[in-house]
Design a protein around this motif. Structure first.
Motif, short mmCIF file in Angstrom:
data_model
loop_
_atom_site.label_atom_id
_atom_site.label_comp_id
_atom_site.label_asym_id
_atom_site.label_seq_id
_atom_site.Cartn_x
_atom_site.Cartn_y
_atom_site.Cartn_z
N VAL A 8 15.95 -14.22 19.53
CA VAL A 8 16.58 -14.95 20.76
C VAL A 8 16.75 -13.93 21.85
O VAL A 8 17.22 -12.79 21.69
N GLY A 9 16.33 -14.27 23.12
CA GLY A 9 16.54 -13.53 24.45
C GLY A 9 15.41 -12.82 24.92
O GLY A 9 15.34 -12.27 25.88
N MET A 10 14.38 -12.65 24.02
CA MET A 10 12.94 -12.25 24.43
C MET A 10 12.53 -13.30 25.52
O MET A 10 12.54 -14.55 25.35
N THR A 11 11.79 -12.71 26.25
CA THR A 11 10.99 -13.42 27.53
C THR A 11 9.71 -12.83 27.62
O THR A 11 9.33 -11.61 27.87
N ILE A 12 8.64 -13.78 27.37
CA ILE A 12 7.34 -13.45 27.38
C ILE A 12 6.44 -14.39 28.23
O ILE A 12 6.61 -15.53 28.34
N ALA A 13 5.58 -13.81 29.08
CA ALA A 13 4.59 -14.40 29.72
C ALA A 13 3.26 -14.72 28.84
O ALA A 13 2.60 -13.52 28.63
N LEU A 14 2.99 -15.85 28.56
CA LEU A 14 1.95 -16.11 27.69
C LEU A 14 0.97 -16.53 28.54
O LEU A 14 1.09 -17.21 29.45
N GLU A 15 -0.52 -15.96 28.38
CA GLU A 15 -1.47 -16.21 29.38
C GLU A 15 -2.79 -16.25 28.70
O GLU A 15 -3.69 -15.48 28.67
N PRO A 16 -3.10 -17.57 28.03
CA PRO A 16 -4.68 -17.58 27.72
C PRO A 16 -5.41 -17.23 28.84
O PRO A 16 -5.43 -17.92 29.67
N MET A 17 -6.80 -16.52 28.37
CA MET A 17 -7.98 -16.33 29.17
C MET A 17 -9.09 -16.85 28.53
O MET A 17 -9.52 -15.90 27.49
N LEU A 18 -9.72 -17.77 28.98
CA LEU A 18 -10.85 -18.14 27.96
C LEU A 18 -12.01 -18.20 28.80
O LEU A 18 -12.25 -18.23 29.95
N LEU A 19 -13.21 -17.96 28.00
CA LEU A 19 -14.39 -17.77 28.66
C LEU A 19 -15.53 -18.69 27.86
O LEU A 19 -15.40 -18.80 26.64
N VAL A 20 -16.61 -19.05 28.70
CA VAL A 20 -17.51 -19.92 28.04
C VAL A 20 -18.59 -19.52 27.23
O VAL A 20 -18.87 -19.73 26.26
N GLY A 21 -18.87 -18.29 27.65
CA GLY A 21 -20.35 -17.61 27.11
C GLY A 21 -19.94 -16.60 26.03
O GLY A 21 -20.22 -17.07 24.83
N THR A 22 -19.21 -15.63 26.53
CA THR A 22 -18.86 -14.63 25.28
C THR A 22 -17.46 -14.06 25.64
O THR A 22 -16.98 -14.27 26.68
N PRO A 23 -16.82 -13.13 24.72
CA PRO A 23 -15.42 -12.78 25.11
C PRO A 23 -15.48 -11.35 26.06
O PRO A 23 -14.55 -11.17 26.56
N ALA A 24 -16.76 -11.05 26.49
CA ALA A 24 -16.79 -9.80 27.18
C ALA A 24 -16.65 -10.17 28.55
O ALA A 24 -16.99 -10.96 29.31
N THR A 25 -15.85 -9.20 29.22
CA THR A 25 -15.60 -9.24 30.74
C THR A 25 -16.08 -7.88 31.53
O THR A 25 -16.44 -6.61 30.82
N ARG A 26 -15.99 -7.74 32.64
CA ARG A 26 -16.45 -6.66 33.37
C ARG A 26 -15.57 -6.72 34.76
O ARG A 26 -15.17 -7.69 35.24
N VAL A 27 -15.43 -5.58 35.44
CA VAL A 27 -14.59 -5.37 36.64
C VAL A 27 -15.63 -5.45 37.59
O VAL A 27 -16.74 -4.57 37.73
N LEU A 28 -15.49 -6.15 38.62
CA LEU A 28 -16.23 -6.33 40.00
C LEU A 28 -16.31 -5.05 40.76
O LEU A 28 -15.29 -4.36 41.00
N PRO A 29 -17.20 -4.82 41.69
CA PRO A 29 -17.11 -3.60 42.62
C PRO A 29 -15.91 -3.67 43.48
O PRO A 29 -15.47 -2.30 43.87
N ASP A 30 -15.15 -4.44 43.59
CA ASP A 30 -13.79 -4.53 44.59
C ASP A 30 -12.62 -3.68 43.50
O ASP A 30 -11.63 -3.38 43.91
N GLN A 31 -13.10 -3.46 42.42
CA GLN A 31 -12.16 -2.71 41.46
C GLN A 31 -11.03 -3.42 40.80
O GLN A 31 -10.23 -2.88 40.13
N TRP A 32 -10.74 -4.67 41.19
CA TRP A 32 -9.62 -5.52 40.56
C TRP A 32 -10.19 -6.58 39.97
O TRP A 32 -9.63 -6.89 38.94
N THR A 33 -11.15 -7.50 40.55
CA THR A 33 -11.55 -8.75 40.03
C THR A 33 -12.08 -8.54 38.70
O THR A 33 -13.15 -8.14 38.59
N VAL A 34 -11.52 -9.32 37.58
CA VAL A 34 -12.09 -9.26 36.30
C VAL A 34 -12.89 -10.47 36.16
O VAL A 34 -12.40 -11.68 36.23
N SER A 35 -14.26 -10.45 35.94
CA SER A 35 -15.44 -11.34 35.92
C SER A 35 -15.73 -11.49 34.26
O SER A 35 -15.79 -10.42 33.51
N SER A 36 -16.23 -12.64 33.78
CA SER A 36 -17.01 -12.83 32.65
C SER A 36 -18.22 -11.85 32.62
O SER A 36 -18.86 -11.77 33.75
N ALA A 37 -18.58 -11.15 31.58
CA ALA A 37 -19.66 -10.37 31.97
C ALA A 37 -20.90 -10.80 31.93
O ALA A 37 -21.84 -10.27 32.83
#
Ligand code: MG
Ligand code: MG
Length: 270
Positions: free
Chosen positions: A202-231
């Protein structure tokens, strides 16, 4: 990556402050959602959310967040294959897109953190199924936010919901404790075996955030160095609430004043 951030237990008074941070954050996300239509830029969506934060004298902990360079906006606006951390800009929303907006709010020193994904007009059947599922996965996780449960019970519920409907969960990005800092312990992955690891209190506070992908679980970071895309460039979706463990069960902190989640149920705009 090691995760050694502290877990903090909030008092009832602190939870009240976080409830207000979450309410303002919900209002900012509602304003962002109301902006989303074909022809609008992702920067305009960001501006709508920021205007609400300013109205309350609040700011987003995203702005200036340390990374490859300080994060430049108050929200993340991530479109289609972009999973999280999309930087708002000149890109225009089109019919058929799925758009995710993530916003944070600092109010009296405490943080609210939430996100949604919405369909713009007519989208493909898989896109619609994905957006419905990411929301269901979040609520499946929230149900497990009960004192005495393990963190991995939450993780497992999210994973099972997503995978039983044919989608993948990310391995590289997770939910997290939230309080005076946007990212506290514990780390809450979107996958796991039930009954393991930390026990919720009791008293814990958590941000739950499912992140789902259609193809595979793999991701990559785009050239802007912030945006995370599906691989593989396949569609992705993200949904998030800040949730408190209370004596009466899970309490979602990032809802509007009447306790409602205005983004509940996938809205398809025509
Ligand atoms: Mg967030
Ligand atoms: Mg978060």
């Amino acid at each position: 990556m090691p995760w050694d951030r502290q877990i903090t237990i909030k008092s009832p008074q602190e939870l009240e402050i976080m409830r207000e941070a979450g309410r303002i954050n919900a209002e900012a996300l509602s304003a962002a959602r109301a902006m989303i239509q074909p022809g609008v830029t992702t920067a305009e969506i960001d501006a709508a959310a920021e205007e609400v934060l300013r109205k309350y004298g609040c700011f987003s902990p995203f702005k200036g967040y340390p990374g490859p360079y300080p994060y430049p906006a108050s929200t993340n606006v991530s479109v289609n294959h972009e999973l999280v951390h999309g930087i708002p800009g000149k890109r225009k929303i089109k019919e058929g897109d799925i758009v995710s907006v993530d916003c944070g709010t600092v109010y009296e020193g405490f943080v609210g953190d939430a996100a949604f994904t919405v369909c713009v007009g007519k989208v493909s059947p898989v896109a619609l199924h994905l957006v419905e599922t990411v929301e269901q996965a979040l609520y499946a996780g929230i149900e497990k936010m009960v004192a005495g449960n393990h963190v991995s019970d939450v993780s497992s519920a999210i994973q099972n919901c997503a995978e039983s409907r044919g989608f993948h969960v990310t391995r590289e990005y997770t939910g997290h404790g939230v309080g005076r800092a946007m990212h506290e312990g514990p780390q809450v992955p979107n996958y796991g075996v039930p009954g393991r690891g930390l026990v919720l209190r009791v008293g814990m506070t958590i941000a739950l955030e499912p992140m789902l992908l259609v193809g595979t679980p793999a991701t990559r970071v785009l050239p802007d160095q912030w945006t995370v895309s599906s691989a593989d460039g396949s569609l992705t979706a993200h949904y998030e609430h800040t949730v408190a463990v209370t004596e009466n069960g899970p309490l979602i902190l990032t809802t509007l004043g009447d306790g409602s989640d205005p983004r509940r149920n996938t809205e398809v705009r025509v």
